[in-house]
Structures are given as structure tokens and as C-alpha cells.
Write a protein that holds these residues in place. Structure first.
Motif, PDB file in Angstrom:
ATOM      1  N   SER A  61       0.854  -1.184   0.000  1.00 15.07           N
ATOM      2  CA  SER A  61       0.000   0.000   0.000  1.00 15.07           C
ATOM      3  C   SER A  61       0.892   1.237   0.000  1.00 15.07           C
ATOM      4  CB  SER A  61      -0.913  -0.019   1.225  1.00 15.07           C
ATOM      5  OG  SER A  61      -1.722  -1.175   1.240  1.00 15.07           O
ATOM      6  N   GLY A  62       0.276   2.379   0.196  1.00 18.93           N
ATOM      7  CA  GLY A  62       1.034   3.614   0.351  1.00 18.93           C
ATOM      8  C   GLY A  62       0.997   4.573  -0.812  1.00 18.93           C
ATOM      9  N   ALA A  63       0.390   4.167  -1.954  1.00 22.77           N
ATOM     10  CA  ALA A  63       0.429   5.030  -3.133  1.00 22.77           C
ATOM     11  C   ALA A  63      -0.359   6.321  -2.929  1.00 22.77           C
ATOM     12  CB  ALA A  63      -0.098   4.277  -4.351  1.00 22.77           C
ATOM     13  N   VAL A  64      -1.517   6.232  -2.292  1.00 23.93           N
ATOM     14  CA  VAL A  64      -2.334   7.432  -2.100  1.00 23.93           C
ATOM     15  C   VAL A  64      -1.629   8.413  -1.166  1.00 23.93           C
ATOM     16  CG1 VAL A  64      -4.518   8.294  -1.183  1.00 23.93           C
ATOM     17  CG2 VAL A  64      -4.496   6.253  -2.607  1.00 23.93           C
ATOM     18  N   ALA A  65      -1.060   7.900  -0.065  1.00 21.64           N
ATOM     19  CA  ALA A  65      -0.319   8.764   0.856  1.00 21.64           C
ATOM     20  C   ALA A  65       0.861   9.414   0.154  1.00 21.64           C
ATOM     21  CB  ALA A  65       0.157   7.953   2.057  1.00 21.64           C
ATOM     22  N   ALA A  66       1.558   8.649  -0.673  1.00 25.44           N
ATOM     23  CA  ALA A  66       2.690   9.202  -1.419  1.00 25.44           C
ATOM     24  C   ALA A  66       2.216  10.243  -2.429  1.00 25.44           C
ATOM     25  CB  ALA A  66       3.447   8.086  -2.129  1.00 25.44           C
ATOM     26  N   GLY A  67       1.056  10.010  -3.041  1.00 22.99           N
ATOM     27  CA  GLY A  67       0.511  10.967  -3.995  1.00 22.99           C
ATOM     28  C   GLY A  67       0.179  12.299  -3.361  1.00 22.99           C
ATOM     29  N   ARG A  68      -0.316  12.271  -2.129  1.00 16.44           N
ATOM     30  CA  ARG A  68      -0.615  13.532  -1.419  1.00 16.44           C
ATOM     31  C   ARG A  68       0.667  14.337  -1.206  1.00 16.44           C
ATOM     32  NH1 ARG A  68      -4.248  10.210   1.949  1.00 16.44           N
ATOM     33  NH2 ARG A  68      -6.392  10.625   1.286  1.00 16.44           N
ATOM     34  N   ALA A  69       1.758  13.633  -0.910  1.00 13.91           N
ATOM     35  CA  ALA A  69       3.037  14.326  -0.721  1.00 13.91           C
ATOM     36  C   ALA A  69       3.516  14.958  -2.017  1.00 13.91           C
ATOM     37  CB  ALA A  69       4.078  13.345  -0.189  1.00 13.91           C
ATOM     38  N   VAL A  70       3.280  14.285  -3.141  1.00 17.47           N
ATOM     39  CA  VAL A  70       3.657  14.845  -4.444  1.00 17.47           C
ATOM     40  C   VAL A  70       2.881  16.132  -4.706  1.00 17.47           C
ATOM     41  CG1 VAL A  70       3.637  14.446  -6.940  1.00 17.47           C
ATOM     42  CG2 VAL A  70       4.317  12.604  -5.398  1.00 17.47           C
ATOM     43  N   LEU A  71       1.601  16.120  -4.350  1.00 11.21           N
ATOM     44  CA  LEU A  71       0.794  17.334  -4.512  1.00 11.21           C
ATOM     45  C   LEU A  71       1.415  18.507  -3.776  1.00 11.21           C
ATOM     46  CD1 LEU A  71      -2.980  16.299  -4.139  1.00 11.21           C
ATOM     47  CD2 LEU A  71      -1.822  17.113  -6.197  1.00 11.21           C
ATOM     48  N   ARG A  72       1.761  18.273  -2.494  1.00 12.00           N
ATOM     49  CA  ARG A  72       2.321  19.364  -1.683  1.00 12.00           C
ATOM     50  C   ARG A  72       3.692  19.791  -2.194  1.00 12.00           C
ATOM     51  NH1 ARG A  72      -0.046  16.279   2.336  1.00 12.00           N
ATOM     52  NH2 ARG A  72       1.917  15.210   2.749  1.00 12.00           N
ATOM     53  N   GLN A  73       4.496  18.815  -2.592  1.00 11.16           N
ATOM     54  CA  GLN A  73       5.849  19.118  -3.035  1.00 11.16           C
ATOM     55  C   GLN A  73       5.851  20.039  -4.245  1.00 11.16           C
ATOM     56  OE1 GLN A  73       8.105  15.614  -3.964  1.00 11.16           O
ATOM     57  NE2 GLN A  73       9.827  16.742  -4.822  1.00 11.16           N
ATOM     58  N   HIS A  74       4.882  19.862  -5.112  1.00  7.27           N
ATOM     59  CA  HIS A  74       4.831  20.659  -6.343  1.00  7.27           C
ATOM     60  C   HIS A  74       3.759  21.744  -6.286  1.00  7.27           C
ATOM     61  CE1 HIS A  74       7.680  18.153  -8.580  1.00  7.27           C
ATOM     62  NE2 HIS A  74       7.155  17.132  -7.925  1.00  7.27           N
ATOM     63  N   ALA A  75       3.264  21.986  -5.073  1.00  8.55           N
ATOM     64  CA  ALA A  75       2.274  23.048  -4.859  1.00  8.55           C
ATOM     65  C   ALA A  75       1.069  22.901  -5.779  1.00  8.55           C
ATOM     66  CB  ALA A  75       2.926  24.428  -5.063  1.00  8.55           C
ATOM     67  N   LEU A  76       0.630  21.667  -5.946  1.00  8.12           N
ATOM     68  CA  LEU A  76      -0.556  21.412  -6.755  1.00  8.12           C
ATOM     69  C   LEU A  76      -1.774  21.375  -5.859  1.00  8.12           C
ATOM     70  CD1 LEU A  76       0.876  18.555  -9.006  1.00  8.12           C
ATOM     71  CD2 LEU A  76       0.675  20.982  -9.571  1.00  8.12           C
ATOM     72  N   LYS A  77      -2.874  21.888  -6.334  1.00  2.01           N
ATOM     73  CA  LYS A  77      -4.098  21.949  -5.551  1.00  2.01           C
ATOM     74  C   LYS A  77      -5.010  20.790  -5.926  1.00  2.01           C
ATOM     75  CE  LYS A  77      -7.951  24.962  -4.277  1.00  2.01           C
ATOM     76  NZ  LYS A  77      -8.605  26.281  -4.506  1.00  2.01           N
ATOM     77  N   ALA A  78      -5.436  20.035  -4.920  1.00  2.00           N
ATOM     78  CA  ALA A  78      -6.345  18.913  -5.170  1.00  2.00           C
ATOM     79  C   ALA A  78      -7.642  19.425  -5.781  1.00  2.00           C
ATOM     80  CB  ALA A  78      -6.630  18.173  -3.868  1.00  2.00           C
TER      81      ALA A  78
END
Length: 388
Positions: A61-78
């Protein structure tokens, strides 16, 4: 409340092939992203097992949690919530998850994404299993997850506990190992019940056992103890026992590598595995036509439980496709058994009488050295004798 560590360790039966499921709670970092502090000892356990001549497939598991970090790292808005948003997060997070396991593994790592259709359709089922077997043969660590980016709610395999049980069945594993953030099954929810005590062994998951389960313990996980019990039921139905243990404890993980379980063992019997597999193969309807084999092949299938190789085939009747259930006859037309065929009728006609090593030369490609693998074959005279 006592812990599983206070119980005498359960000695795990010798196993050759396992599926290890690692949950989100073991991989998610505080504040989002991935943390490999628990993944490191688990990766070491996998390597230790391989060094002992065993095989391990990883369901991570862990893909969704990792994806949230990618969002923050690149300042992308959900863009919002719901299935599409979760699928987008999973798509972004698959790469960091795979990269984490690649960094921790001494062996090459491969990603295998499975969907509902891969399991439900026979040809895709065979393809998925052949891929996993080949990765094991190549000494590659297969990291499996559901193909969340294309699944819809009504066609999802579900949580990764369920996926791990399905993969264990797919590869004919000897044991399902579930690394969790709780150290065992308890008589009650240990987070709220101070009197709850750990259970060392479960012979069968009854409604009373299921009632002991709570829900998910974290916002990053999709399951909980109930999903783990359901996974144990699924695995037991195929004769595969399940070990539940605390993946946060490096000592527990290390002990597991030496055959000692500090957790809960869910029993399953060889008879359950035999019955489930036999019943499925025996009652899956065969297509019209079939394959006729020579006397040498008949003895190999009946007496040695061997696979059907192209060299023993003398005739192909009718038409069938790769993945179809095909009847197997002796040369004089006596029904011997049936199995899932790795090749279509036209391909088998070309391969009849050929050596397995010549398959790629004859066809220009290969789906494997067997026309019907022994795990996909039920021989009727052995079935009637109670073995196959």
C-alpha cells in the motif's frame, strides 16, 4: 492489556512461497508522504527469505499517501474528493512507492498492477500468473497493487488485504503474511478495551471471531482488522494459512525470518487447498474439442502429475483459445482430464510433437514451456483416487 510479545511464539510451518502484504500505516510518514523505517526490516526479511531459497511477492500500500506528498511538493491543488481524486493520487504515488522498495531491495524490482478483469477473465488470469511466476524465476521482487487508476467502485478488488489474499491464491502461495500496525488479533479492540487479550491461533474465522474486529485505525488506511479477517477467510478457502503480525517491530519481523510468529496464526489445511482447486478445475466447463496425447504423456500426467508438454500431443480437435478449459484425451479417445490451456488450438497444432525448447522457434513467441501447466490440470483417474 497484554501484548502478542508476551505469548509464546508460534512456530510457522515450513513454506516455500509467500505473499507479504504491507499496509499504508507502516509506510505513511507523519504529515504525509512515505517513511521507510518500517519498510527497511521488512525488505531485509524478504531478502533473508530469498537467501534461504524461498520466494516472496510483495503487496504494498502507500500510493495514495505518497501521492498527497507529491501534490504538496509541487504546490498542486487537489481538485476535490471522490474516486477520481483518489485514483489521481494513486497514479502519482505509485512511482515513489516503487522507488522506495527499489532502494531497499538488493534485487531488481518490478511493478505489477492488477485489476478486477485480470482476475475474473481466464486468459488475463493466466497472463497475470505467468508474469508473476516469471518474475519469481528471474529473482525479481514483484511489487503488486491494484490498478486504482482505471478501476471503478463496482469493479474494484477492494482493500489491499483482499488483494493480497487473491494474489496468494493466484501464485499458489504457501502462506499469506500480513504486516500491520497492530500485533495480533485481540478479543476486543485494544485501543478502547483494556481487558482485550491477544489470540495466538485461530482455527476458523467464525462470526464470533469476526465480531472482535474493529474498523480502520488510521485515515491513511482503507481497511482494519475486519478486512484482515476477511482476507484470512479468503486465503483459508484456498488452503493458505495467514500470519498477522506487527510490522512496526523490527524484532518481530526478524523472528519471522527464523520461523517464529509473534502474532496470530490463522490455520488452513492442505485438504482445503486440494478441495478448492480440484473443485474449481473439475467443474469449470470445457470448450468443444480437445487435445489427444500419446501413451508417454498419459503416464506423465497420471502417474507423475506432470505438465502437458507439446511433445506428447498427437492431435487437436475443434477450436479453443488461450485460457480456455480444454479436455485431454488419450490417443484412442478416452477422457483423461481437463485443464486451462496456455495456447490456442491453432498454436497447439503447430506445436504438436515438438520439443518445448522449440516453441519460440515454431511460433515466434512463447507463453511458457507447458501447453497445460500441472497446476491448471485435473486428471480424472487421480481425482477419483482422491489426489491430483
Amino acid at each position: 492489556m497484554s501484548s502478542a510479545a508476551s505469548l509464546p511464539p508460534f512456530r510457522i510451518p515450513v513454506w516455500r512461497r509467500a505473499v507479504l502484504k504491507v499496509g499504508s500505516n507502516l509506510l505513511a510518514a507523519e504529515g504525509g508522504g512515505l517513511d521507510d523505517r518500517h519498510a527497511g526490516p521488512l525488505a531485509a526479511f524478504v531478502q533473508h527469505s530469498v537467501d534461504q531459497g524461498r520466494e516472496v511477492v510483495l503487496v504494498s500500500s502507500g500510493a495514495v499517501a505518497a501521492g498527497r506528498a507529491v501534490l504538496r511538493q509541487h504546490a498542486l491543488k487537489a481538485t476535490g474528493g471522490g474516486l477520481a481524486a483518489r485514483q489521481a493520487l494513486a497514479a502519482m504515488g505509485q512511482v515513489p512507492v516503487l522507488e522506495m522498495w527499489r532502494r531497499l531491495s538488493a534485487r531488481p524490482v518490478a511493478q505489477v498492477l492488477l485489476s478486477h478483469d485480470d482476475i475474473r477473465h481466464r486468459r488475463r488470469y493466466l497472463n497475470a500468473r505467468a508474469t508473476l511466476r516469471e518474475l519469481l524465476a528471474l529473482d525479481v521482487l514483484a511489487v503488486v497493487n491494484e490498478n486504482d487508476t482505471v478501476a471503478v467502485d463496482e469493479l474494484k478488488l477492494g482493500d489491499n488485504d483482499n488483494l493480497a489474499a487473491i494474489v496468494a491464491s493466484l501464485i499458489e502461495a504457501d502462506v499469506l503474511l500480513i504486516a500491520s500496525d497492530i500485533d495480533a488479533l485481540y478479543t476486543g479492540d485494544p485501543r478502547i478495551d483494556a481487558a482485550a487479550t491477544p489470540i495466538r491461533q485461530v482455527s476458523q474465522v467464525t462470526p464470533e471471531i469476526m465480531a472482535m474486529a474493529g474498523g480502520s485505525g488510521s485515515v491513511v488506511g482503507t481497511g482494519g482488522m475486519r478486512t484482515k479477517l476477511k482476507a484470512a477467510v479468503t486465503a483459508a478457502g484456498r488452503g493458505i494459512p495467514t500470519a498477522l503480525f506487527d510490522g512496526r517491530s523490527a524484532a518481530t519481523v526478524a523472528a519471522l525470518g527464523h520461523g517464529e510468529l509473534h502474532g496470530t496464526w490463522f490455520h488452513a489445511t492442505a485438504e482445503q487447498r486440494l478441495h478448492a482447486r480440484k473443485h474449481w478445475l473439475r467443474h469449470l466447463p470445457a470448450v468443444a474439442g480437445g487435445i489427444r496425447i500419446d501413451e508417454g504423456a498419459r503416464h506423465a500426467l497420471s502417474d507423475r502429475r506432470a505438465s502437458l508438454l507439446p511433445g506428447g500431443i498427437v492431435q487437436v480437435d475443434g477450436e479453443f483459445r488461450r485460457g480456455d478449459m480444454v479436455a485431454v484425451y488419450t490417443a484412442d479417445g478416452l477422457l483423461l482430464g481437463q485443464g486451462l490451456c496456455q495456447y490456442g488450438a491453432a498454436e497447439v497444432r503447430c506445436l504438436a510433437g515438438q520439443h518445448s525448447r522449440d516453441i519460440e522457434r515454431v511460433l515466434g513467441y512463447s507463453h511458457g514451456t507447458e501447453v497445460i501447466h500441472r497446476d491448471d490440470l485435473v486428471v480424472l483417474d487421480r481425482l477419483l483416487a482422491g489426489a491430483w
